[in-house]
Design a protein around this motif. Structure first.
Motif, PDB file in Angstrom:
ATOM      1  N   VAL A  77       0.846  -1.188   0.000  1.00 28.22           N
ATOM      2  CA  VAL A  77       0.000   0.000   0.000  1.00 28.22           C
ATOM      3  C   VAL A  77       0.886   1.245   0.000  1.00 28.22           C
ATOM      4  O   VAL A  77       1.809   1.367   0.797  1.00 28.22           O
ATOM      5  N   ALA A  78       0.588   2.182  -0.909  1.00 26.93           N
ATOM      6  CA  ALA A  78       1.361   3.426  -0.994  1.00 26.93           C
ATOM      7  C   ALA A  78       0.666   4.559  -0.237  1.00 26.93           C
ATOM      8  O   ALA A  78       1.271   5.230   0.579  1.00 26.93           O
ATOM      9  N   ARG A  79      -0.640   4.757  -0.549  1.00 28.28           N
ATOM     10  CA  ARG A  79      -1.362   5.868   0.077  1.00 28.28           C
ATOM     11  C   ARG A  79      -2.847   5.763  -0.242  1.00 28.28           C
ATOM     12  O   ARG A  79      -3.264   4.945  -1.053  1.00 28.28           O
ATOM     13  N   PHE A  80      -3.624   6.625   0.394  1.00 26.65           N
ATOM     14  CA  PHE A  80      -5.030   6.782   0.042  1.00 26.65           C
ATOM     15  C   PHE A  80      -5.127   7.797  -1.089  1.00 26.65           C
ATOM     16  O   PHE A  80      -4.223   8.613  -1.300  1.00 26.65           O
ATOM     17  N   ILE A  81      -6.249   7.800  -1.777  1.00 20.18           N
ATOM     18  CA  ILE A  81      -6.516   8.787  -2.817  1.00 20.18           C
ATOM     19  C   ILE A  81      -7.255   9.954  -2.161  1.00 20.18           C
ATOM     20  O   ILE A  81      -8.188   9.740  -1.397  1.00 20.18           O
ATOM     21  N   TYR A  82      -6.808  11.171  -2.453  1.00 16.71           N
ATOM     22  CA  TYR A  82      -7.408  12.368  -1.872  1.00 16.71           C
ATOM     23  C   TYR A  82      -8.204  13.130  -2.922  1.00 16.71           C
ATOM     24  O   TYR A  82      -7.859  13.137  -4.103  1.00 16.71           O
ATOM     25  N   PHE A  83      -9.264  13.759  -2.461  1.00 18.80           N
ATOM     26  CA  PHE A  83     -10.062  14.660  -3.302  1.00 18.80           C
ATOM     27  C   PHE A  83     -10.427  15.849  -2.435  1.00 18.80           C
ATOM     28  O   PHE A  83     -10.971  15.683  -1.351  1.00 18.80           O
ATOM     29  N   SER A  84     -10.093  17.056  -2.873  1.00 17.38           N
ATOM     30  CA  SER A  84     -10.318  18.287  -2.105  1.00 17.38           C
ATOM     31  C   SER A  84      -9.700  18.202  -0.707  1.00 17.38           C
ATOM     32  O   SER A  84     -10.335  18.527   0.294  1.00 17.38           O
ATOM     33  N   ASN A  85      -8.482  17.735  -0.631  1.00 12.07           N
ATOM     34  CA  ASN A  85      -7.704  17.637   0.608  1.00 12.07           C
ATOM     35  C   ASN A  85      -8.309  16.707   1.658  1.00 12.07           C
ATOM     36  O   ASN A  85      -8.012  16.830   2.840  1.00 12.07           O
ATOM     37  N   LYS A  86      -9.186  15.810   1.248  1.00 13.22           N
ATOM     38  CA  LYS A  86      -9.758  14.808   2.156  1.00 13.22           C
ATOM     39  C   LYS A  86      -9.599  13.442   1.514  1.00 13.22           C
ATOM     40  O   LYS A  86      -9.591  13.325   0.283  1.00 13.22           O
ATOM     41  N   VAL A  87      -9.469  12.424   2.341  1.00  8.62           N
ATOM     42  CA  VAL A  87      -9.429  11.063   1.803  1.00  8.62           C
ATOM     43  C   VAL A  87     -10.742  10.818   1.075  1.00  8.62           C
ATOM     44  O   VAL A  87     -11.819  11.025   1.630  1.00  8.62           O
ATOM     45  N   ALA A  88     -10.638  10.428  -0.186  1.00  8.70           N
ATOM     46  CA  ALA A  88     -11.837  10.201  -1.005  1.00  8.70           C
ATOM     47  C   ALA A  88     -12.543   8.938  -0.537  1.00  8.70           C
ATOM     48  O   ALA A  88     -11.912   7.974  -0.100  1.00  8.70           O
ATOM     49  N   SER A  89     -13.861   8.944  -0.612  1.00 13.95           N
ATOM     50  CA  SER A  89     -14.633   7.734  -0.338  1.00 13.95           C
ATOM     51  C   SER A  89     -15.535   7.468  -1.536  1.00 13.95           C
ATOM     52  O   SER A  89     -15.899   8.390  -2.271  1.00 13.95           O
ATOM     53  N   ILE A  90     -15.865   6.223  -1.728  1.00 14.04           N
ATOM     54  CA  ILE A  90     -16.675   5.791  -2.868  1.00 14.04           C
ATOM     55  C   ILE A  90     -18.025   5.321  -2.340  1.00 14.04           C
ATOM     56  O   ILE A  90     -18.075   4.492  -1.425  1.00 14.04           O
ATOM     57  N   PRO A  91     -19.128   5.810  -2.904  1.00 12.20           N
ATOM     58  CA  PRO A  91     -20.445   5.348  -2.460  1.00 12.20           C
ATOM     59  C   PRO A  91     -20.612   3.839  -2.663  1.00 12.20           C
ATOM     60  O   PRO A  91     -20.112   3.287  -3.650  1.00 12.20           O
ATOM     61  N   ASP A  92     -21.293   3.183  -1.731  1.00 12.68           N
ATOM     62  CA  ASP A  92     -21.537   1.743  -1.818  1.00 12.68           C
ATOM     63  C   ASP A  92     -22.120   1.361  -3.171  1.00 12.68           C
ATOM     64  O   ASP A  92     -21.760   0.334  -3.745  1.00 12.68           O
ATOM     65  N   GLN A  93     -23.027   2.199  -3.691  1.00  9.79           N
ATOM     66  CA  GLN A  93     -23.690   1.886  -4.955  1.00  9.79           C
ATOM     67  C   GLN A  93     -22.697   1.808  -6.119  1.00  9.79           C
ATOM     68  O   GLN A  93     -22.835   0.969  -6.996  1.00  9.79           O
ATOM     69  N   GLN A  94     -21.677   2.646  -6.118  1.00  5.74           N
ATOM     70  CA  GLN A  94     -20.688   2.613  -7.199  1.00  5.74           C
ATOM     71  C   GLN A  94     -19.865   1.328  -7.157  1.00  5.74           C
ATOM     72  O   GLN A  94     -19.556   0.762  -8.203  1.00  5.74           O
ATOM     73  N   ILE A  95     -19.531   0.872  -5.959  1.00  7.90           N
ATOM     74  CA  ILE A  95     -18.805  -0.403  -5.843  1.00  7.90           C
ATOM     75  C   ILE A  95     -19.716  -1.537  -6.315  1.00  7.90           C
ATOM     76  O   ILE A  95     -19.286  -2.418  -7.071  1.00  7.90           O
ATOM     77  N   HIS A  96     -20.977  -1.491  -5.909  1.00 13.78           N
ATOM     78  CA  HIS A  96     -21.954  -2.499  -6.340  1.00 13.78           C
ATOM     79  C   HIS A  96     -22.078  -2.497  -7.873  1.00 13.78           C
ATOM     80  O   HIS A  96     -22.070  -3.554  -8.511  1.00 13.78           O
ATOM     81  N   ASP A  97     -22.174  -1.305  -8.479  1.00 13.10           N
ATOM     82  CA  ASP A  97     -22.295  -1.189  -9.930  1.00 13.10           C
ATOM     83  C   ASP A  97     -21.050  -1.720 -10.635  1.00 13.10           C
ATOM     84  O   ASP A  97     -21.153  -2.387 -11.674  1.00 13.10           O
ATOM     85  N   LEU A  98     -19.878  -1.445 -10.083  1.00 13.71           N
ATOM     86  CA  LEU A  98     -18.633  -1.949 -10.663  1.00 13.71           C
ATOM     87  C   LEU A  98     -18.604  -3.469 -10.633  1.00 13.71           C
ATOM     88  O   LEU A  98     -18.211  -4.122 -11.615  1.00 13.71           O
ATOM     89  N   LYS A  99     -19.044  -4.057  -9.526  1.00 12.34           N
ATOM     90  CA  LYS A  99     -19.114  -5.519  -9.431  1.00 12.34           C
ATOM     91  C   LYS A  99     -20.064  -6.090 -10.476  1.00 12.34           C
ATOM     92  O   LYS A  99     -19.770  -7.111 -11.103  1.00 12.34           O
TER      93      LYS A  99
END
Length: 167
Positions: A77-99
């Motif tokens: 593991v290198a790092r988390f991905i940041y968006f607007s100076n905060k650790v980015a989070s992905i909505p559950d629905q997007q992970i479900h859709d990707l699956k």
């Protein structure tokens, strides 16, 4: 019931360490999702279908904020991905859709660039390989319209956007 403190976080891994980091996180009891695609690899003596990460150097961890440090102290593991100076989070629905997308066995293409109308592109595959053109429009993921430079006309090319790259 879903715990509101837990979210999916994109984790950036070291190069080619996605599977190793995924295994290490699972060993620590951390739920992860590593989207994989099947690819045919050609060696001099054989062909083999292997699973490669859909998005290079990315996996997703389902954690709470108190587990950030544990994830970062994991091999690969290198790092988390940041968006607007905060650790980015992905909505559950997007992970479900990707699956769901990966379960359909469709041929997904991930590009780490965006090409906009008016930009010059290099055609990197197909019968027009090597030609530099201007992107006029993207009609869908398979059909693009290109204007050949110095010829004054547009030509419809029925090809994937993945076959062109910014020039």
């Amino acid at each position: 019931m879903i715990d509101q403190n837990y979210k999916w976080y994109p984790v950036y891994t070291h190069s080619r360490a996605e599977k190793k980091a995924n295994e290490e996180l699972n060993r620590k009891g951390i739920q992860t999702y590593l989207p994989l695609k099947k690819v045919v690899k050609q060696w001099s003596d054989r062909k083999k279908i292997v699973e490669e990460p859909l998005i290079k150097s990315y996996l997703f961890a389902y954690i709470s904020a108190r587990e950030y440090a544990e994830v970062l102290m994991t091999n690969g593991v290198a790092r988390f991905i940041y968006f607007s100076n905060k650790v980015a989070s992905i909505p559950d629905q997007q992970i479900h859709d990707l699956k769901l997308l990966l379960a359909t066995d469709s041929d997904l293409e991930i590009m780490d660039y965006e090409i906009k109308p008016g930009e010059s592109v290099l055609i990197k595959a197909g019968p027009f390989k090597g030609i530099i053109a201007e992107l006029v429009a993207v009609q869908n993921k398979q059909r693009i319209i290109l204007r050949l430079q110095n010829m004054g006309y547009s030509i419809n090319i029925n090809t994937s956007v993945a076959f062109v790259e910014p020039f």
